[in-house]
Design an enzyme around this catalytic site. Sequence first.
Site, PDB file in Angstrom:
ATOM      1  N   LYS A 128     -39.021 -40.152 -17.073  1.00 46.87           N
ATOM      2  CA  LYS A 128     -38.244 -40.302 -15.842  1.00 46.87           C
ATOM      3  C   LYS A 128     -39.078 -40.030 -14.595  1.00 46.87           C
ATOM      4  O   LYS A 128     -38.816 -40.601 -13.527  1.00 46.87           O
ATOM      5  CB  LYS A 128     -37.015 -39.393 -15.889  1.00 46.87           C
ATOM      6  N   ASN A 146     -31.952 -49.507 -16.374  1.00 44.26           N
ATOM      7  CA  ASN A 146     -31.093 -48.379 -16.732  1.00 44.26           C
ATOM      8  C   ASN A 146     -31.217 -47.953 -18.187  1.00 44.26           C
ATOM      9  O   ASN A 146     -30.946 -46.790 -18.517  1.00 44.26           O
ATOM     10  CB  ASN A 146     -29.632 -48.752 -16.433  1.00 44.26           C
ATOM     11  N   TYR A 204     -38.463 -36.978 -22.227  1.00 46.02           N
ATOM     12  CA  TYR A 204     -37.539 -37.574 -21.249  1.00 46.02           C
ATOM     13  C   TYR A 204     -38.009 -37.311 -19.825  1.00 46.02           C
ATOM     14  O   TYR A 204     -38.010 -38.215 -18.976  1.00 46.02           O
ATOM     15  CB  TYR A 204     -36.148 -36.992 -21.482  1.00 46.02           C
ATOM     16  N   ALA A 211     -41.061 -36.686 -18.749  1.00 43.52           N
ATOM     17  CA  ALA A 211     -42.269 -37.462 -18.474  1.00 43.52           C
ATOM     18  C   ALA A 211     -41.929 -38.916 -18.165  1.00 43.52           C
ATOM     19  O   ALA A 211     -42.474 -39.515 -17.227  1.00 43.52           O
ATOM     20  CB  ALA A 211     -43.218 -37.384 -19.669  1.00 43.52           C
TER      21      ALA A 211
END
Length: 253
Positions: free
Chosen positions: A167, A89, A163, A165
């Site tokens: 995720k 996470n 971000y 890329a």
Amino acid sequence: MDLNGKVIVVTGGGQGLGRSMAITLAAKGAKLALIDLSREKLDEAVELCKAAGGDAKAYIANVTKEDDVISTFDQIVEDFGSFNGIINNAGILRDGLLIKVKDGEIVKKLSFTEWQDVIDVNLTGVFLCGREAAERMIKLGIEGVIINISSLSRAGNIGQTNYSAAKAGVAAMAVSWAKELARYGIRSAAIAPGIIATDMAASMKPEALENLTAAAPLKRMGTPEEIGHTCAYIFENDYFTGRIIEMDGGLRL
């Protein structure tokens, strides 16, 4: 998987979405190993997990540092004697346009540092933690679960080259791992949240947050508890693997 008594690692578990997911699992009797960088926040999260009905321990570690990750996972197995799953996470934002232009002049580029910081935490950190989790489950002969937290932005979003890329990458890794690790009884999946009511969402510009919320068919943000419920579903459903659950209220960017 019956979560009662199972050892689950949550990275970024000291705050926000990570802490909420940990509390949800603790309420089902899970034992939580919470990894973060803030001792104060980790200690608060540990107490909340215990109050919810599960055991929990705190671990200070930087998920971008290979040595940190290896030693922390070794310590978790030593402390708990088992290892059943992980929620990858931990993540950060460094939003910015690839090229920012004002009055016909280029005024800023997305810097290499802004790119690399996000890739290091959001992608490399997931790789390192996922790898070490899988190794320990295989060595212990334990059937387990890896969950990567992706994002609605994995499809691409303005101002989030880095971000998006990362995720997209963690979603692809979850599918790859599901195919590779099934022979060892290890399942792997991802959750792609939309706009969730966390501190990260609160840091957005109010007008942007309002527009995104209005664009969702349900006309609201999701709650951290709803993401926690989705994590529990993946852990508990032994036939679920290799898929990404989009928890976005129907929002499409």
